[in-house]
Design a protein around this motif. Structure first.
Motif, PDB file in Angstrom:
ATOM      1  N   LEU A 122       0.805  -1.217   0.000  1.00 12.43           N
ATOM      2  CA  LEU A 122       0.000   0.000   0.000  1.00 12.43           C
ATOM      3  C   LEU A 122       0.841   1.271   0.000  1.00 12.43           C
ATOM      4  N   LEU A 123       2.152   1.154   0.083  1.00 19.34           N
ATOM      5  CA  LEU A 123       3.035   2.321   0.026  1.00 19.34           C
ATOM      6  C   LEU A 123       3.247   2.742  -1.429  1.00 19.34           C
ATOM      7  N   PRO A 124       3.662   3.976  -1.662  1.00 18.15           N
ATOM      8  CA  PRO A 124       3.855   4.441  -3.047  1.00 18.15           C
ATOM      9  C   PRO A 124       4.895   3.650  -3.837  1.00 18.15           C
ATOM     10  N   GLY A 125       5.855   3.039  -3.154  1.00 18.91           N
ATOM     11  CA  GLY A 125       6.856   2.228  -3.851  1.00 18.91           C
ATOM     12  C   GLY A 125       7.910   3.037  -4.572  1.00 18.91           C
ATOM     13  N   LEU A 126       8.156   4.263  -4.133  1.00 18.63           N
ATOM     14  CA  LEU A 126       9.115   5.142  -4.787  1.00 18.63           C
ATOM     15  C   LEU A 126      10.547   4.942  -4.303  1.00 18.63           C
ATOM     16  N   ASN A 127      10.711   4.314  -3.153  1.00 23.03           N
ATOM     17  CA  ASN A 127      12.045   4.148  -2.550  1.00 23.03           C
ATOM     18  C   ASN A 127      12.813   5.467  -2.510  1.00 23.03           C
ATOM     19  N   CYS A 128      12.097   6.535  -2.172  1.00 20.11           N
ATOM     20  CA  CYS A 128      12.683   7.876  -2.221  1.00 20.11           C
ATOM     21  C   CYS A 128      13.580   8.188  -1.019  1.00 20.11           C
ATOM     22  N   ASP A 160      -2.282  12.238  -4.883  1.00 17.86           N
ATOM     23  CA  ASP A 160      -2.104  11.138  -5.841  1.00 17.86           C
ATOM     24  C   ASP A 160      -2.165   9.771  -5.158  1.00 17.86           C
ATOM     25  N   HIS A 161      -1.859   9.725  -3.885  1.00 13.95           N
ATOM     26  CA  HIS A 161      -1.811   8.452  -3.152  1.00 13.95           C
ATOM     27  C   HIS A 161      -2.893   8.372  -2.076  1.00 13.95           C
ATOM     28  N   ALA A 166      -5.661   5.856   2.541  1.00 10.12           N
ATOM     29  CA  ALA A 166      -6.904   5.481   3.212  1.00 10.12           C
ATOM     30  C   ALA A 166      -6.933   3.980   3.520  1.00 10.12           C
ATOM     31  N   ALA A 167      -6.512   3.176   2.556  1.00  3.32           N
ATOM     32  CA  ALA A 167      -6.490   1.727   2.766  1.00  3.32           C
ATOM     33  C   ALA A 167      -5.480   1.347   3.853  1.00  3.32           C
TER      34      ALA A 167
END
Length: 182
Positions: A122-128, A160-161, A166-167
């Motif tokens: 559920l995370l954005p997965g950007l590895n920022c 955007d996320h 929310a989930a």
């Protein structure tokens, strides 16, 4: 009267790899603690309870424990003195809960298992790295263990996320986690 009055701790050393070991504790209980499990489940967050076994997984003072009627297991200790200190604290929790059982509503709820992988999905997965971790998976692991806070994931706050956030908030709340609003 105290429910849990005595126990014996056994330390077990597990090889995690050729170069590392972990110490786990198996605690044999002198008394049966199954009767306190629904009360612990009623007062603690993040429990997983199986009344049929009976078995209860809890988090206490940042450490995970598995409780059965006459046995407890936990890890993350380095010596027998630390294991004894950890077990004394858990014994106090068990006995305090038992002493207050008339004030507590016992719970048969079976809490969800919040895995790092479920959080990661559920995370954005950007590895920022804005959260302070090298990757989203590392952040997810810390979040699942309550060693990180959701607000540390800066990209998750963007519109955007919103659906992901929310989930994730719903998942954390269902698991008994505290999630600051805002």
């Amino acid at each position: 009267m105290s429910l849990l009055r005595g126990y014996e701790i056994r330390l077990e050393v597990f090889k995690c790899s050729p170069h590392s070991e972990a110490v786990g504790c198996l605690v044999d209980l002198h008394q049966d603690i199954r009767e306190v499990m629904p009360y612990l489940n009623g007062v603690l967050k993040r429990c997983r309870y199986n009344p049929d076994a009976p078995a209860l997984e809890i988090s206490h003072e940042g450490r995970g424990f598995a409780l059965w009627a006459r046995r407890i297991a936990f890890g993350g200790v380095t010596c027998s003195e630390e294991a004894e200190h950890v077990m004394e604290s858990l014994q106090q929790l068990i006995n305090d809960t038992w002493a207050r059982r008339d004030e507590i509503t016992p719970s048969e709820r079976r809490g969800p298992c919040l895995s790092p992988l479920a959080v990661f999905k559920l995370l954005p997965g950007l590895n920022c790295g804005e959260c302070g971790e090298a990757s989203c998976l590392a952040f997810a692991a810390k979040l699942a263990r309550e060693k990180a806070r959701l607000v540390q994931c800066v990209p998750l706050a963007s519109p955007d996320h919103g659906e992901r956030r929310a989930a994730l908030v719903a998942m954390l709340l269902e698991g008994g986690y505290e999630v600051p609003q805002g």
